[in-house]
Scaffold this motif. Structure first.
Motif, PDB file in Angstrom:
ATOM      1  N   ASP A   1       0.847  -1.241  -0.065  1.00 36.37           N
ATOM      2  CA  ASP A   1       0.212  -0.135   0.349  1.00 36.37           C
ATOM      3  C   ASP A   1       0.985   1.295  -0.001  1.00 36.37           C
ATOM      4  OD1 ASP A   1      -1.505   2.054   0.549  1.00 36.37           O
ATOM      5  OD2 ASP A   1      -2.940   0.992   2.099  1.00 36.37           O
TER       6      ASP A   1
ATOM      7  N   ARG B   1       0.519   5.168  -0.278  1.00 39.28           N
ATOM      8  CA  ARG B   1      -0.394   6.400  -0.122  1.00 39.28           C
ATOM      9  C   ARG B   1      -1.867   6.001  -0.613  1.00 39.28           C
ATOM     10  NH1 ARG B   1       3.956   8.479   1.006  1.00 39.28           N
ATOM     11  NH2 ARG B   1       5.425   9.222  -0.511  1.00 39.28           N
ATOM     12  N   GLY B   2      -2.527   4.812  -0.262  1.00 36.57           N
ATOM     13  CA  GLY B   2      -3.761   4.410  -0.367  1.00 36.57           C
ATOM     14  C   GLY B   2      -3.902   3.470  -1.717  1.00 36.57           C
ATOM     15  N   ARG B   3      -2.913   3.251  -2.240  1.00 30.45           N
ATOM     16  CA  ARG B   3      -2.862   2.835  -3.624  1.00 30.45           C
ATOM     17  C   ARG B   3      -2.265   1.424  -3.587  1.00 30.45           C
ATOM     18  NH1 ARG B   3      -1.646   5.404  -9.484  1.00 30.45           N
ATOM     19  NH2 ARG B   3      -3.815   6.115  -9.190  1.00 30.45           N
ATOM     20  N   THR B   4      -2.996   0.278  -3.888  1.00 31.90           N
ATOM     21  CA  THR B   4      -2.248  -0.838  -3.965  1.00 31.90           C
ATOM     22  C   THR B   4      -1.255  -1.106  -5.180  1.00 31.90           C
ATOM     23  OG1 THR B   4      -4.143  -2.019  -3.147  1.00 31.90           O
ATOM     24  CG2 THR B   4      -2.584  -3.306  -4.301  1.00 31.90           C
ATOM     25  N   THR B   5      -0.083  -1.207  -4.992  1.00 26.54           N
ATOM     26  CA  THR B   5       0.940  -0.863  -5.940  1.00 26.54           C
ATOM     27  C   THR B   5       1.553  -2.457  -6.244  1.00 26.54           C
ATOM     28  OG1 THR B   5       1.480   1.218  -5.372  1.00 26.54           O
ATOM     29  CG2 THR B   5       2.983   0.155  -6.355  1.00 26.54           C
TER      30      THR B   5
ATOM     31  N   ASP C   1       4.761   6.155 -12.777  1.00 27.65           N
ATOM     32  CA  ASP C   1       3.570   6.636 -13.275  1.00 27.65           C
ATOM     33  C   ASP C   1       2.540   5.853 -13.867  1.00 27.65           C
ATOM     34  OD1 ASP C   1       1.491   8.193 -14.100  1.00 27.65           O
ATOM     35  OD2 ASP C   1       2.944   9.968 -14.592  1.00 27.65           O
ATOM     36  N   PRO C   2       1.660   5.414 -13.379  1.00 28.44           N
ATOM     37  CA  PRO C   2       0.557   4.550 -13.919  1.00 28.44           C
ATOM     38  C   PRO C   2       0.087   4.964 -15.294  1.00 28.44           C
ATOM     39  CG  PRO C   2      -0.473   5.181 -11.919  1.00 28.44           C
ATOM     40  CD  PRO C   2       0.970   5.789 -12.021  1.00 28.44           C
TER      41      PRO C   2
ATOM     42  N   GLY D   1      -1.265  -0.320 -14.236  1.00 24.70           N
ATOM     43  CA  GLY D   1      -1.806   0.034 -12.775  1.00 24.70           C
ATOM     44  C   GLY D   1      -0.440   0.794 -12.156  1.00 24.70           C
ATOM     45  N   ALA D   2      -0.681   0.704 -10.757  1.00 25.41           N
ATOM     46  CA  ALA D   2       0.437   1.405 -10.027  1.00 25.41           C
ATOM     47  C   ALA D   2       1.497   0.106  -9.863  1.00 25.41           C
ATOM     48  CB  ALA D   2       0.021   1.778  -8.353  1.00 25.41           C
TER      49      ALA D   2
END
Length: 144
Positions: free
Chosen positions: A52, A54-58, A82-83, A90-91
């Motif tokens: 995780d 910054r709140g984004r699944t990477t 950068d996605p 995605g991320a």
């Protein structure tokens, strides 16, 4: 003005094993210290897991697996891409041993890669006493 048009751009240099690699800085959104990764069952071998950021699944990719590099190294940093630029991923981030610096390069410094058929290698950057391999993260997919 002519010198500006001859500029290839800026690259971020990083270490994988004993070699130095780089990516165009345009792809990079941030660099973070490695945190806890969650394994994903049935993921491709080059996907180490997700985290995780910054709140984004990477998705965290191990470029050493992708490029066939030995497993030695510290694995201390993650380069997050950068996605919007690294399409259809995605991320995603790459697990690297160390991040060095951002460097301005010119076309005269870049030679074609002898392994250009691989697609992920943009070229080889000549330094005074060494080489830096310029890779394209858009070719390396987290979902493949």
């Amino acid at each position: 003005m002519a010198a500006q048009s001859a500029t290839t751009g800026q690259v971020l240099e990083f270490q994988l094993g004993s070699e130095t690699y780089c990516v165009s800085i345009d792809y990079v959104t941030e660099i973070v210290d490695i945190g806890e990764l969650t394994s994903v069952p049935n993921a491709p071998p080059h996907v180490r897991g997700v985290m995780d950021l910054r709140g984004r699944t990477t998705s965290i990719v191990d470029p050493k697996v992708v490029f066939g590099i030995g497993d030695e190294g510290a694995e201390k940093r993650i380069i997050v891409f950068d996605p919007d630029i690294v399409e259809e991923q995605g991320a995603a981030g790459w697990l690297v041993d160390e991040v060095y610096q951002v460097v301005q390069i010119t076309p005269e410094q870049v030679d074609r890669s002898p392994a250009n058929d691989a697609g992920s290698i943009r070229g080889v950057i000549k330094r005074d006493d060494s080489f830096v391999i310029w890779v394209d993260p858009a070719i390396v997919h987290a979902g493949d």
